[in-house]
Design a protein around this motif. Sequence first.
Motif, mmCIF file in Angstrom:
data_model
loop_
_atom_site.group_PDB
_atom_site.id
_atom_site.type_symbol
_atom_site.label_atom_id
_atom_site.label_comp_id
_atom_site.label_asym_id
_atom_site.label_seq_id
_atom_site.Cartn_x
_atom_site.Cartn_y
_atom_site.Cartn_z
ATOM 1 N N ALA A 503 22.805 77.642 15.552
ATOM 2 C CA ALA A 503 22.307 77.559 14.164
ATOM 3 C C ALA A 503 20.963 78.283 14.057
ATOM 4 O O ALA A 503 20.702 79.016 13.091
ATOM 5 N N ILE A 504 20.132 78.109 15.067
ATOM 6 C CA ILE A 504 18.821 78.780 15.059
ATOM 7 C C ILE A 504 19.018 80.297 15.151
ATOM 8 O O ILE A 504 18.424 81.075 14.399
ATOM 9 N N ARG A 505 19.903 80.688 16.069
ATOM 10 C CA ARG A 505 20.156 82.122 16.254
ATOM 11 C C ARG A 505 20.677 82.752 14.953
ATOM 12 O O ARG A 505 20.186 83.787 14.507
ATOM 13 N N THR A 506 21.640 82.099 14.332
ATOM 14 C CA THR A 506 22.215 82.614 13.081
ATOM 15 C C THR A 506 21.135 82.759 12.014
ATOM 16 O O THR A 506 21.056 83.778 11.308
ATOM 17 N N THR A 507 20.302 81.741 11.893
ATOM 18 C CA THR A 507 19.253 81.757 10.865
ATOM 19 C C THR A 507 18.287 82.921 11.101
ATOM 20 O O THR A 507 17.931 83.653 10.170
ATOM 21 N N ILE A 508 17.885 83.072 12.362
ATOM 22 C CA ILE A 508 16.936 84.154 12.675
ATOM 23 C C ILE A 508 17.595 85.516 12.383
ATOM 24 O O ILE A 508 16.995 86.384 11.736
ATOM 25 N N LEU A 530 11.312 75.172 25.877
ATOM 26 C CA LEU A 530 12.221 75.927 24.996
ATOM 27 C C LEU A 530 11.574 77.207 24.462
ATOM 28 O O LEU A 530 12.227 77.998 23.795
ATOM 29 N N THR A 531 10.286 77.387 24.743
ATOM 30 C CA THR A 531 9.562 78.516 24.146
ATOM 31 C C THR A 531 10.228 79.844 24.476
ATOM 32 O O THR A 531 10.413 80.696 23.601
ATOM 33 N N GLU A 532 10.595 80.017 25.749
ATOM 34 C CA GLU A 532 11.193 81.290 26.159
ATOM 35 C C GLU A 532 12.466 81.574 25.360
ATOM 36 O O GLU A 532 12.650 82.665 24.821
ATOM 37 N N MET A 533 13.312 80.548 25.237
ATOM 38 C CA MET A 533 14.574 80.730 24.522
ATOM 39 C C MET A 533 14.304 81.089 23.050
ATOM 40 O O MET A 533 14.910 82.025 22.509
ATOM 41 N N LEU A 534 13.372 80.404 22.421
ATOM 42 C CA LEU A 534 13.097 80.650 20.994
ATOM 43 C C LEU A 534 12.522 82.049 20.779
ATOM 44 O O LEU A 534 12.894 82.752 19.844
ATOM 45 N N VAL A 535 11.630 82.436 21.687
ATOM 46 C CA VAL A 535 11.026 83.775 21.548
ATOM 47 C C VAL A 535 12.092 84.845 21.786
ATOM 48 O O VAL A 535 12.165 85.837 21.064
ATOM 49 N N GLU A 536 12.941 84.610 22.773
ATOM 50 C CA GLU A 536 14.027 85.579 23.023
ATOM 51 C C GLU A 536 14.968 85.701 21.836
ATOM 52 O O GLU A 536 15.508 86.757 21.547
ATOM 53 N N MET A 537 15.165 84.591 21.148
ATOM 54 C CA MET A 537 16.036 84.627 19.957
ATOM 55 C C MET A 537 15.384 85.409 18.822
ATOM 56 O O MET A 537 16.030 85.706 17.831
ATOM 57 N N GLY A 538 14.083 85.620 18.924
ATOM 58 C CA GLY A 538 13.402 86.450 17.927
ATOM 59 C C GLY A 538 12.563 85.691 16.919
ATOM 60 O O GLY A 538 12.159 86.250 15.899
ATOM 61 N N VAL A 539 12.287 84.418 17.212
ATOM 62 C CA VAL A 539 11.482 83.645 16.264
ATOM 63 C C VAL A 539 10.117 84.316 16.052
ATOM 64 O O VAL A 539 9.544 84.890 16.984
#
Length: 560
Positions: A503-508, A530-539
């Motif tokens: 859901a986060i990935r789709t939103t980003i 979780l920071t690495e994952m969120l930054v990698e997703m492009g947040v």
Amino acid sequence: MERYQGNPVVEKIAVGKIFIYKKKKDTPYREQIEDVVYEISRFEEARDKALRELDVLCEEAKGQIGSSNAAVFRAHRMLVQDQMYGDFIRGTIQDQKVNAEYAVAEAQAHFSQMLLGTEDAYLKERASDVADVSQRMLRLLGSDIETEGPSEPSIVVAEELTPSETMHFDRDTVLALVVQQGSANSHTAILAEAMNIPALLGVEICDEWEGRTAVLDGSAGELILDPDGDVLARMKEKQREIEERDAKLAFLRGRETVTAGGRKIRLYANIGELSDMDAVLSSDAEGIGLFRSEFLYLQAEDWPTEEEQAQVYRAVAETMRGKPVIIRTLDVGADKQAPYFELTSEENEALRYAHPEKEATAPGPGLLTKDAPAFGYRGIQVCLDRPEMFCTQLRSILRASMYGTVSVMFPMIASVEEVVACKELLTQAKSELRKEGKEYRDIEVGVMIETPAAVEVSAMLAREVDFFCIGTNDLIQYLLGVDRQDAAHAECADPRHPAVTEAIRTTIENGHAAGIWVGICGEMAADTTLTEMLVEMGVDELSVSPGAVLKVRGAVRELN
Ligand code: PEP
Ligand code: MG
């Protein structure tokens, strides 16, 4: 040496002698009385005194542990005034013709039992608040209840500690707390955190510990009695490491939130009220990513006026000196209620306790009142059904835009139509201000993505707004069907669940495809694992409580 394990709060080490804290209390005697009116007036006099005491305590606590944490005493104030609690006491005096002391003790037993009998761990915890308030009432009625703390610096061990007792201790004499009853949700945990005192909760305690030397290791969640030289040396080393880590965090003040590869992340703070600004300034946040404006409403007796709101928003904008300030419009319903909202109760309503410490500064509805459920009428729906009230808020936000970089954000959005309706009201608010000759700037408009519906339509929503902010607290609860207030099943609200990460990935992706920025302002943003994952997703932005800002900055800077 003896070792005991518990749930730790505050990662620090304390070494000292144990002081067993014991409440001396007499069980109130039962006395038959003749004059019911007089006895009820004694109760009411004690209640009024308790309210005055709690006002003072609230002010003191604000100064010592911050406004958000002092909210527990505001909740106590509401419990003292709670209709069900008061009616029970008056009813007991009247029906049984008994003294007020006995009636208060009966009320304590009745409500504690009721709360302890629920399945909800959070509600269970609240039994200690009923005890705290009832003991205050008993003292004011003349019962012999003493709350003596240690006279020299000690590790305070207690079966149970109420917030009032914790606040009553001389801060210099409490090295650490060990409490038998209490979880991470308990007020003891929250106050210990606010006071920066290491604490261990859920430890089976023993009177024979009195006077013995002990080490409390807040990083391992361990209490060691009669530590030997080796243990003491190891703890000293650990303490040095903790201090080093804190110093490292302090070093991050004034630094950029940027990965080693040069990717900049906006790092903002979440606040609930003006008094949180001190914490924001010392946290070195780069903006306010979420101003939960509902606390302004929850603390009021009636709808706050445009002027009252404009002053608060202006003060926040001015304090931030041009740094972004995102004001979320009123998000009430569910556990955030006030009588004047006049929200009708819903089918799956439940007995709820206000969550003052969780909700930053929200006093909520009082201990023993009924609330609407998590699944129900809330957020933007409530506002769109009250366009006049909503416009008042929009006008005050627009007016504050003259004093900084202000944006508006709409909560609990589930459809494009809602966003269009919000924007129409914003246009209406602007035109009203123009006609009245009041100044405003054009502000950015964002929406919270915190319903599964919003994720699904995020590609369409992105065409309507300037930014998205993902509210993972609600998004997780609605995606996974886990009540966010349910402490007993907190582990089910898994931020790593593929439904959540997708859901986060789709939103980003949908946000970026439309050229807007996407942030996260739920608790998940502060979880550095979780920071690495969120930054990698492009947040693009992370908004966290002020206390977590430097920790998250450190985590971002460690990324490639
Ligand atoms: C969220 O739902 O993640 C959020 C930030 O909003 P709140 O916690 O105020 O509901
Ligand atoms: Mg939310």
